[in-house]
Design a protein around this motif. Structure first.
Motif, PDB file in Angstrom:
ATOM      1  N   SER A  19       8.684 -10.107  26.371  1.00 29.53           N
ATOM      2  CA  SER A  19       7.733 -10.312  25.266  1.00 29.53           C
ATOM      3  C   SER A  19       6.563  -9.342  25.390  1.00 29.53           C
ATOM      4  N   PHE A  20       6.072  -9.179  26.620  1.00 29.77           N
ATOM      5  CA  PHE A  20       4.967  -8.252  26.858  1.00 29.77           C
ATOM      6  C   PHE A  20       5.382  -6.818  26.540  1.00 29.77           C
ATOM      7  N   VAL A  21       6.582  -6.438  26.941  1.00 31.25           N
ATOM      8  CA  VAL A  21       7.080  -5.082  26.681  1.00 31.25           C
ATOM      9  C   VAL A  21       7.257  -4.865  25.183  1.00 31.25           C
ATOM     10  N   ALA A  22       7.788  -5.856  24.471  1.00 26.93           N
ATOM     11  CA  ALA A  22       7.975  -5.727  23.015  1.00 26.93           C
ATOM     12  C   ALA A  22       6.624  -5.581  22.320  1.00 26.93           C
ATOM     13  N   PHE A  23       5.649  -6.394  22.718  1.00 28.34           N
ATOM     14  CA  PHE A  23       4.314  -6.291  22.136  1.00 28.34           C
ATOM     15  C   PHE A  23       3.682  -4.940  22.476  1.00 28.34           C
ATOM     16  N   GLY A  24       3.789  -4.537  23.736  1.00 29.05           N
ATOM     17  CA  GLY A  24       3.209  -3.270  24.170  1.00 29.05           C
ATOM     18  C   GLY A  24       3.804  -2.081  23.447  1.00 29.05           C
ATOM     19  N   THR A  25       5.116  -2.117  23.209  1.00 22.77           N
ATOM     20  CA  THR A  25       5.770  -1.018  22.497  1.00 22.77           C
ATOM     21  C   THR A  25       5.226  -0.894  21.080  1.00 22.77           C
ATOM     22  N   GLY A  26       5.101  -2.016  20.373  1.00 25.19           N
ATOM     23  CA  GLY A  26       4.540  -1.988  19.016  1.00 25.19           C
ATOM     24  C   GLY A  26       3.098  -1.541  19.015  1.00 25.19           C
ATOM     25  N   ALA A  31      -0.934   2.605  17.877  1.00 27.13           N
ATOM     26  CA  ALA A  31      -2.047   3.406  18.388  1.00 27.13           C
ATOM     27  C   ALA A  31      -1.730   4.899  18.274  1.00 27.13           C
ATOM     28  N   GLY A  32      -0.494   5.271  18.514  1.00 24.12           N
ATOM     29  CA  GLY A  32      -0.086   6.670  18.377  1.00 24.12           C
ATOM     30  C   GLY A  32      -0.184   7.148  16.943  1.00 24.12           C
ATOM     31  N   GLU A  33       0.213   6.295  15.988  1.00 24.90           N
ATOM     32  CA  GLU A  33       0.110   6.663  14.572  1.00 24.90           C
ATOM     33  C   GLU A  33      -1.356   6.853  14.179  1.00 24.90           C
TER      34      GLU A  33
END
Length: 115
Positions: A19-26, A31-33
């Motif tokens: 869940s943390f990885v999925a949230f972090g990826t989004g 943030a990159g955009e």
């Protein structure tokens, strides 16, 4: 084969980490955009919006040539002939004034004749 995990603590840690990885990826993607749009705007800023000036506005001395007020509809035609929009010295924004023509309001932009 059982559907229920036998080691409940490992299962809960796996769910929490994924869940943390999925949230972090989004989060990182968004943030990159935002960072890309910010750098694009800094590298290539949009032109300033035209600013309305008083009807009695007197332009500062312009080295290129004479200035004249031009109806908004003729701007592109005059640009093809070598004229340019007058840019105010303090903010580099083109300026326009609102005048009455045949009982209707129209915008006139200040243009400069090329030397």
């Amino acid at each position: 084969m059982t559907i229920i995990p036998t080691d409940l603590s490992s299962f809960l840690w796996g769910v929490a980490v994924s869940s943390f990885v999925a949230f972090g990826t989004g989060f990182v993607k968004k943030a990159g955009e935002d960072f890309y749009l910010w750098t694009k705007k800094k590298a290539n800023p949009p032109p300033p919006e035209p600013i309305e000036v008083d009807r009695r506005f007197v332009p500062a001395e312009y080295k290129g040539g004479g200035c004249s007020w031009v109806p908004e509809q003729r701007i592109e035609e005059l640009k093809e002939r070598g004229y340019a929009l007058y840019l105010r010295p303090d903010d580099d924004a083109p300026c326009f004034r609102v005048v009455a023509v045949n009982g209707r309001q129209a915008r006139e932009f200040l243009m400069v004749a090329s030397a």
